[in-house]
Write a protein that holds these residues in place. Structure first.
Motif, mmCIF file in Angstrom:
data_model
loop_
_atom_site.group_PDB
_atom_site.id
_atom_site.type_symbol
_atom_site.label_atom_id
_atom_site.label_comp_id
_atom_site.label_asym_id
_atom_site.label_seq_id
_atom_site.Cartn_x
_atom_site.Cartn_y
_atom_site.Cartn_z
ATOM 1 N N ILE A 176 -42.289 -11.433 37.055
ATOM 2 C CA ILE A 176 -42.161 -10.553 35.886
ATOM 3 C C ILE A 176 -43.258 -9.489 35.892
ATOM 4 N N ASP A 177 -44.483 -9.895 36.189
ATOM 5 C CA ASP A 177 -45.590 -8.926 36.293
ATOM 6 C C ASP A 177 -45.279 -7.861 37.333
ATOM 7 N N SER A 178 -44.755 -8.314 38.472
ATOM 8 C CA SER A 178 -44.424 -7.391 39.568
ATOM 9 C C SER A 178 -43.364 -6.394 39.151
ATOM 10 N N LEU A 179 -42.308 -6.906 38.465
ATOM 11 C CA LEU A 179 -41.222 -6.037 38.011
ATOM 12 C C LEU A 179 -41.727 -5.020 36.994
ATOM 13 N N TYR A 180 -42.586 -5.470 36.088
ATOM 14 C CA TYR A 180 -43.105 -4.540 35.085
ATOM 15 C C TYR A 180 -43.977 -3.470 35.739
ATOM 16 N N ASN A 181 -44.805 -3.877 36.699
ATOM 17 C CA ASN A 181 -45.650 -2.897 37.412
ATOM 18 C C ASN A 181 -44.802 -1.890 38.164
ATOM 19 N N GLN A 182 -43.645 -2.341 38.652
ATOM 20 C CA GLN A 182 -42.765 -1.451 39.419
ATOM 21 C C GLN A 182 -41.979 -0.499 38.523
ATOM 22 N N PHE A 183 -41.434 -1.013 37.428
ATOM 23 C CA PHE A 183 -40.536 -0.208 36.598
ATOM 24 C C PHE A 183 -41.207 0.337 35.331
ATOM 25 N N GLY A 184 -42.320 -0.275 34.927
ATOM 26 C CA GLY A 184 -43.057 0.227 33.769
ATOM 27 C C GLY A 184 -42.350 0.035 32.442
ATOM 28 N N LYS A 185 -41.396 -0.900 32.386
ATOM 29 C CA LYS A 185 -40.680 -1.141 31.128
ATOM 30 C C LYS A 185 -40.064 -2.531 31.141
ATOM 31 N N TYR A 186 -39.573 -2.935 29.985
ATOM 32 C CA TYR A 186 -38.872 -4.209 29.850
ATOM 33 C C TYR A 186 -37.541 -4.132 30.599
ATOM 34 N N ILE A 187 -37.226 -5.184 31.360
ATOM 35 C CA ILE A 187 -35.949 -5.233 32.080
ATOM 36 C C ILE A 187 -34.927 -5.867 31.140
ATOM 37 N N GLY A 188 -34.120 -5.025 30.491
ATOM 38 C CA GLY A 188 -33.228 -5.515 29.445
ATOM 39 C C GLY A 188 -31.794 -5.075 29.578
ATOM 40 N N ARG A 189 -31.155 -4.899 28.436
ATOM 41 C CA ARG A 189 -29.714 -4.663 28.367
ATOM 42 C C ARG A 189 -29.245 -3.464 29.181
ATOM 43 N N ILE A 222 -44.600 -4.590 24.549
ATOM 44 C CA ILE A 222 -43.517 -4.190 25.470
ATOM 45 C C ILE A 222 -42.183 -4.748 24.968
ATOM 46 N N VAL A 223 -42.212 -5.996 24.504
ATOM 47 C CA VAL A 223 -41.004 -6.600 23.919
ATOM 48 C C VAL A 223 -40.621 -5.853 22.637
ATOM 49 N N TYR A 224 -41.618 -5.489 21.837
ATOM 50 C CA TYR A 224 -41.364 -4.737 20.607
ATOM 51 C C TYR A 224 -40.678 -3.394 20.924
ATOM 52 N N THR A 225 -41.174 -2.696 21.932
ATOM 53 C CA THR A 225 -40.570 -1.420 22.329
ATOM 54 C C THR A 225 -39.141 -1.620 22.806
ATOM 55 N N ALA A 226 -38.894 -2.712 23.532
ATOM 56 C CA ALA A 226 -37.540 -3.014 24.010
ATOM 57 C C ALA A 226 -36.577 -3.195 22.838
ATOM 58 N N VAL A 227 -37.038 -3.855 21.781
ATOM 59 C CA VAL A 227 -36.203 -4.046 20.588
ATOM 60 C C VAL A 227 -35.923 -2.703 19.919
ATOM 61 N N GLN A 228 -36.963 -1.878 19.818
ATOM 62 C CA GLN A 228 -36.796 -0.545 19.224
ATOM 63 C C GLN A 228 -35.804 0.299 20.018
ATOM 64 N N ASN A 229 -35.779 0.102 21.340
ATOM 65 C CA ASN A 229 -34.883 0.866 22.223
ATOM 66 C C ASN A 229 -33.523 0.194 22.397
ATOM 67 N N GLN A 230 -33.288 -0.874 21.629
ATOM 68 C CA GLN A 230 -32.034 -1.639 21.685
ATOM 69 C C GLN A 230 -31.768 -2.204 23.081
ATOM 70 N N ASP A 231 -32.841 -2.543 23.780
ATOM 71 C CA ASP A 231 -32.727 -3.192 25.077
ATOM 72 C C ASP A 231 -32.806 -4.709 24.943
ATOM 73 N N LEU A 232 -33.094 -5.166 23.720
ATOM 74 C CA LEU A 232 -33.235 -6.598 23.434
ATOM 75 C C LEU A 232 -32.967 -6.810 21.955
ATOM 76 N N LYS A 233 -32.359 -7.941 21.619
ATOM 77 C CA LYS A 233 -32.126 -8.257 20.209
ATOM 78 C C LYS A 233 -33.448 -8.555 19.503
ATOM 79 N N GLU A 234 -33.424 -8.534 18.182
ATOM 80 C CA GLU A 234 -34.645 -8.702 17.391
ATOM 81 C C GLU A 234 -35.145 -10.147 17.352
ATOM 82 N N THR A 235 -34.229 -11.111 17.425
ATOM 83 C CA THR A 235 -34.617 -12.520 17.303
ATOM 84 C C THR A 235 -35.671 -12.947 18.329
ATOM 85 N N PRO A 236 -35.546 -12.597 19.611
ATOM 86 C CA PRO A 236 -36.600 -12.969 20.568
ATOM 87 C C PRO A 236 -37.981 -12.432 20.186
#
Length: 294
Positions: free
Chosen positions: A196-209, A238-252
């Protein structure tokens, strides 16, 4: 005289409608019902149960056309904490099954560990557990036979990332699903966290929807949820930003906040952690305001 006749027929019509409603639907979920505190319900249980009801009712009111199985499951849990009549608890649990039997079975197997959860007898608990375990096992076999080509058909998801998330999801649950075996699961968790650390360093964002679709939008969060508190705090924004961008539901996001606050302060905000007290009202309001959660 005419006025009296009119009133009579109006009352008769209203009575007729009520009878039809009652006969057509013996039970419905009231989203304004907060039971009074009974003598055998502790203050903490009363507060927690009412908080669950407030959150659930607010979610239903936000979209009353989309009451999901989790709403009924949560209400059943709250009613049990409040020592409500068992028949009302079971009606909500039955409504959860009607909405989504497979998901209800999964949540029951994962979360309900004793008859007390729904005021069941041991026989009732064993019977339900057996039924839900059978459904859960069938669904698990389907997941294990996941067809990636079918999933990607017509979609523009990143195939490599979907494959990685699929494997991470399986590894996260390998020694956690039925019985947690820490000596086997912990090495897998550490490996997953490194990826997960590697993926975030590569893409710079949450890997989501938007990248891997709704089926795997939760996986990156799941690895973080099972990590140490340092990693959880690192990825919280980062998870918070993903929720704001609708890349992840709010419950997580709520569950991650609860996990962090439980570890740091010994209390939680949203009630997702079993056996952990809720924070004071002002703390809850401040956290909700900070993360833009109603």
């Amino acid at each position: 005289m005419i006025l009296k006749i009119f009133r009579f027929w109006l009352l008769f019509f209203m009575f007729f409608i009520i009878c039809l409603s009652t006969n057509g639907q013996d039970y419905y979920t009231r989203i304004d019902y907060f039971p009074v505190q009974k003598s055998d319900v502790s203050d903490e249980k009363f507060r927690k149960a009412n908080y669950i009801l407030e959150q659930t009712y607010a979610s239903i009111k936000k979209d009353s056309s989309n009451i999901v199985y989790a709403d009924h499951f949560n209400i059943a849990t709250a009613f049990s904490l409040l020592r409500e009549p068992k028949e009302n608890i079971m009606k909500e649990l039955n409504l959860a099954q009607e909405k989504d039997l497979k998901s209800t079975a999964t949540v029951f197997i994962m979360a309900v560990k004793s008859p007390e959860h729904f005021q069941l007898t041991q026989h009732e608990f064993d019977s339900l557990h057996s039924k839900f375990q059978h459904i859960y096992n069938k669904e698990k076999l389907k997941v294990e036979s996941f067809n990636i080509d079918e999933y990607l058909s017509g979609e523009k998801y990143d195939r490599d990332l979907v494959e990685i998330m699929y494997l991470l999801d399986k590894h996260d649950q390998k020694y956690r699903k039925n019985e947690f075996i820490p000596e086997l699961q912990t090495p897998l968790d550490i490996k997953n966290q490194t990826i997960i650390d590697s993926l975030y360093n590569q893409f710079g964002k949450y890997i989501g929807r938007s990248t891997v679709g709704e089926k795997f939008e939760h996986v990156m969060w799941l690895i973080i949820q099972h990590a140490n508190i340092d990693m959880q705090e690192k990825y919280l924004p980062i998870v918070y930003t993903a929720v704001q961008n609708q890349d992840l539901k709010e419950t997580p996001l709520k569950m991650l906040i609860d996990r962090i606050y439980s570890r740091k302060y010994g209390y939680q905000i949203f009630g997702s952690q079993m056996g952990v007290d809720l924070a004071e009202e002002e703390v809850i309001k401040d956290v909700k305001r900070k993360y833009n959660i109603n």
